[in-house]
Motif scaffolding. Structure first.
Motif, short mmCIF file in Angstrom:
data_model
loop_
_atom_site.label_atom_id
_atom_site.label_comp_id
_atom_site.label_asym_id
_atom_site.label_seq_id
_atom_site.Cartn_x
_atom_site.Cartn_y
_atom_site.Cartn_z
N ILE A 40 17.73 43.68 -70.94
CA ILE A 40 17.39 44.14 -72.28
C ILE A 40 16.39 45.28 -72.15
O ILE A 40 15.28 45.09 -71.61
CB ILE A 40 16.78 42.99 -73.11
CG1 ILE A 40 17.76 41.82 -73.18
CG2 ILE A 40 16.40 43.48 -74.51
CD1 ILE A 40 17.14 40.52 -73.64
N SER A 41 16.76 46.46 -72.62
CA SER A 41 15.90 47.64 -72.54
C SER A 41 15.46 48.04 -73.94
O SER A 41 16.30 48.20 -74.83
CB SER A 41 16.65 48.81 -71.87
OG SER A 41 17.03 48.46 -70.56
N ASN A 42 14.16 48.21 -74.11
CA ASN A 42 13.60 48.56 -75.42
C ASN A 42 13.29 50.05 -75.44
O ASN A 42 12.24 50.49 -74.98
CB ASN A 42 12.35 47.73 -75.69
CG ASN A 42 11.78 47.96 -77.08
OD1 ASN A 42 12.21 48.86 -77.79
ND2 ASN A 42 10.80 47.15 -77.47
N ASN A 43 14.23 50.82 -75.97
CA ASN A 43 14.05 52.26 -76.12
C ASN A 43 13.87 52.63 -77.59
O ASN A 43 14.15 53.75 -78.01
CB ASN A 43 15.26 53.01 -75.56
CG ASN A 43 15.47 52.74 -74.08
OD1 ASN A 43 14.51 52.49 -73.35
ND2 ASN A 43 16.72 52.79 -73.63
N SER A 44 13.38 51.67 -78.38
CA SER A 44 13.35 51.82 -79.84
C SER A 44 12.30 52.81 -80.32
O SER A 44 12.42 53.36 -81.42
CB SER A 44 13.08 50.46 -80.49
OG SER A 44 11.77 50.01 -80.18
N GLY A 45 11.25 53.02 -79.53
CA GLY A 45 10.14 53.85 -79.99
C GLY A 45 9.19 53.11 -80.91
O GLY A 45 8.23 53.70 -81.42
N ARG A 46 9.43 51.82 -81.13
CA ARG A 46 8.59 51.03 -82.03
C ARG A 46 7.53 50.27 -81.22
O ARG A 46 7.79 49.79 -80.12
CB ARG A 46 9.44 50.04 -82.82
CG ARG A 46 10.51 50.69 -83.69
CD ARG A 46 11.28 49.63 -84.45
NE ARG A 46 10.44 48.93 -85.41
CZ ARG A 46 10.29 49.25 -86.68
NH1 ARG A 46 10.94 50.30 -87.16
NH2 ARG A 46 9.51 48.55 -87.47
N ALA A 95 8.24 45.34 -74.24
CA ALA A 95 7.57 46.34 -75.07
C ALA A 95 8.37 47.63 -75.04
O ALA A 95 9.26 47.84 -74.20
CB ALA A 95 6.16 46.57 -74.56
N ASN A 96 8.05 48.51 -75.97
CA ASN A 96 8.72 49.80 -76.02
C ASN A 96 8.61 50.51 -74.66
O ASN A 96 7.55 50.57 -74.05
CB ASN A 96 8.09 50.67 -77.11
CG ASN A 96 8.75 52.04 -77.19
OD1 ASN A 96 9.97 52.14 -77.22
ND2 ASN A 96 7.93 53.08 -77.21
N GLY A 97 9.74 51.00 -74.17
CA GLY A 97 9.79 51.68 -72.89
C GLY A 97 9.94 50.76 -71.71
O GLY A 97 10.02 51.24 -70.56
N GLN A 98 10.03 49.46 -71.95
CA GLN A 98 10.14 48.48 -70.88
C GLN A 98 11.48 47.75 -70.94
O GLN A 98 12.22 47.86 -71.93
CB GLN A 98 8.99 47.47 -70.97
CG GLN A 98 7.61 48.09 -70.92
CD GLN A 98 7.32 48.78 -69.62
OE1 GLN A 98 7.58 48.23 -68.54
NE2 GLN A 98 6.79 50.01 -69.69
N TYR A 388 24.27 44.29 -70.43
CA TYR A 388 23.18 45.14 -70.90
C TYR A 388 23.08 45.08 -72.42
O TYR A 388 24.10 45.03 -73.12
CB TYR A 388 23.41 46.60 -70.49
CG TYR A 388 23.43 46.82 -69.00
CD1 TYR A 388 22.26 47.12 -68.30
CD2 TYR A 388 24.63 46.73 -68.30
CE1 TYR A 388 22.30 47.32 -66.93
CE2 TYR A 388 24.66 46.92 -66.91
CZ TYR A 388 23.49 47.22 -66.24
OH TYR A 388 23.52 47.40 -64.88
N LEU A 389 21.85 45.10 -72.91
CA LEU A 389 21.55 45.25 -74.32
C LEU A 389 20.46 46.30 -74.43
O LEU A 389 19.35 46.11 -73.92
CB LEU A 389 21.08 43.94 -74.93
CG LEU A 389 20.61 43.94 -76.39
CD1 LEU A 389 21.76 44.30 -77.32
CD2 LEU A 389 20.04 42.59 -76.77
N THR A 390 20.78 47.43 -75.06
CA THR A 390 19.85 48.55 -75.13
C THR A 390 19.48 48.80 -76.59
O THR A 390 20.36 49.07 -77.43
CB THR A 390 20.47 49.82 -74.54
OG1 THR A 390 20.86 49.55 -73.19
CG2 THR A 390 19.48 50.98 -74.56
N LEU A 391 18.20 48.69 -76.91
CA LEU A 391 17.70 48.92 -78.25
C LEU A 391 17.32 50.40 -78.36
O LEU A 391 16.44 50.88 -77.66
CB LEU A 391 16.50 48.02 -78.53
CG LEU A 391 16.78 46.53 -78.32
CD1 LEU A 391 15.52 45.69 -78.56
CD2 LEU A 391 17.91 46.06 -79.23
N ASP A 392 18.00 51.08 -79.25
CA ASP A 392 17.91 52.54 -79.33
C ASP A 392 16.91 52.99 -80.39
O ASP A 392 16.47 52.20 -81.23
CB ASP A 392 19.29 53.12 -79.64
CG ASP A 392 20.19 53.14 -78.42
OD1 ASP A 392 19.68 53.08 -77.29
OD2 ASP A 392 21.44 53.23 -78.60
#
Length: 395
Positions: A40-46, A95-98, A388-392
């Motif tokens: 799970i990748s947090n690329n949300s910017g939040r 966390a965001n970016g992790q 994979y689950l990628t949060l955009d």
């Protein structure tokens, strides 16, 4: 309120009826392990906290429950009436970016993800109560969240990016085969999140699908079905199109070829009064449909019910796709394989149209049977090494 767990319920039907999962899907080269990693990748910017839930049915036992981060199964305890609080099944997300990697067991279920707050789950005597944000009193109404549906079994992994119930959190899914190249789907185009909501707001009659938070921020757009059920979308929004379809096929024949791998299996529809009757190649009537309303079209249920059989269900799936995509008037042979014809009529599923327009690969689950013709946001592999689950980003 009715909740539909779309993907796990129809994987077998997809394989058998539509032949959608055969090409390039991979044949199991070895036994699928008991669990596989989900990155799970947090690329949300939040900056707000992220919570992950892996909920579903244990395919070995049929029990409903949840999986912890190691992929261990925990059955739900008995619920009550009124519903009782469910155990906290949340997994702290990255966390965001992790990134964070958890284990997925052999489940048919959902991976939920929420920002800022944990989701509220309760248990009735019949099992888990899923969030139903079309209900204004649902405790999750003002929480930003979404989910992916998946099935992991001895035949491999199916995982989707779904907007069947709502468009909310931008995310994508993927699967990497053992020794192969990762397949992904669900990514929005740059600026696609804002473009979707701006387009929906400017579409006459459709802005009522959008739900906002108490601070005015955008939370989600409900599906047209829930819009009709809650009054956010006119209940007669599809009537004009249905009337024109009914008129056309009172004097012409609608041919449905529901199985891509069985081109000689055809059914022939003609309208008589308030009924569209379908016959087989021998002239025998095999099923009939009453004139559908908007809710039946958007939900692919009620007057367009699709049982998991080999006749009515496949015909209904095809009709549902034709109504939502507005292809029934431009092509008397369904399903229409030319996606240039999709959503071109002035009366159409504008929600699904706008979701598809903003996807990088053009694929989405904009309605329940968007998989007719393989236009759904789904990846599958018979020998999965990792998911994979990628949060955009929300832009």
């Amino acid at each position: 309120m009715r909740k539909r767990l779309h993907l796990p319920a129809i994987v077998a039907a997809l394989v058998t009826a539509a032949g959608l999962l055969t090409a390039g899907s991979g044949t199991p080269a070895a036994a699928v392990p008991a669990t596989i990693p989900l990155k799970i990748s947090n690329n949300s910017g939040r900056g707000d906290a992220l919570y992950i839930y892996n909920l579903g049915t244990n395919l070995a036992t049929g029990q409903q429950g949840w999986a912890d981060s190691a992929g261990n199964f925990h059955a739900w305890p008995a619920g009550g009436n009124p519903p009782t609080p469910a155990p906290d099944a949340s997994i702290p997300g990255p966390a965001n970016g992790q990134s964070l990697t958890i284990r997925m067991p052999k489940f048919s279920g959902r991976v939920y993800f929420s920002y800022g707050q944990k989701l509220v789950f309760k248990l009735t005597t019949g099992g888990l109560v899923q969030p139903a944000v079309q209900n204004p009193s649902d405790p999750n109404r003002n929480i930003l969240f979404s989910w992916s549906e998946y099935t992991l079994n001895d035949s491999g992994l199916w995982i989707n990016s779904t907007q069947v119930d709502m468009f909310s959190v931008p995310y994508a899914v993927g699967v990497q085969p053992t020794g192969g190249t990762t397949k992904t789907t669900g990514h929005l185009k740059p600026g696609g999140y804002n473009a979707f909501f701006n387009s929906l707001r400017s579409q006459p009659g459709w802005a009522g699908l959008i739900q906002t938070a108490p601070n005015g921020g955008t939370l989600r757009a409900l599906s047209p079905l829930y819009g009709v059920e809650t009054g956010g979308l006119a209940a007669n929004v599809m009537d004009d199109y249905v009337n024109r379809v009914w008129s056309k096929y009172s004097s012409q024949t609608l041919t449905v070829t529901p199985f891509s791998n069985q081109p000689n299996t055809k059914y022939f529809g003609r309208v008589s009064g308030n009924t569209m009757n379908f016959t087989n190649s021998s002239g025998q009537t095999v099923t009939s449909f009453q004139k559908p309303d908007s809710a039946s079209i958007f939900g692919c249920f009620k007057l367009l019910d699709a049982p998991n059989d080999l006749v009515r269900g496949p015909i209904s799936r095809t009709l549902c796709a034709g109504y939502n995509r507005s292809t029934l008037l431009v092509n008397p042979n369904q399903p229409d394989a030319n996606n240039a014809n999709f959503y071109q009529d002035g009366v159409t599923n504008q929600y699904s149209k706008k979701v598809h327009q903003q996807m990088v690969d053009g694929k989405a689950y904009g309605f329940a049977f968007d998989d007719v013709g393989a236009h759904e946001a789904l990846v599958h592999d018979g020998n999965p090494a990792q998911a994979y689950l990628t949060l955009d980003p929300f832009n």
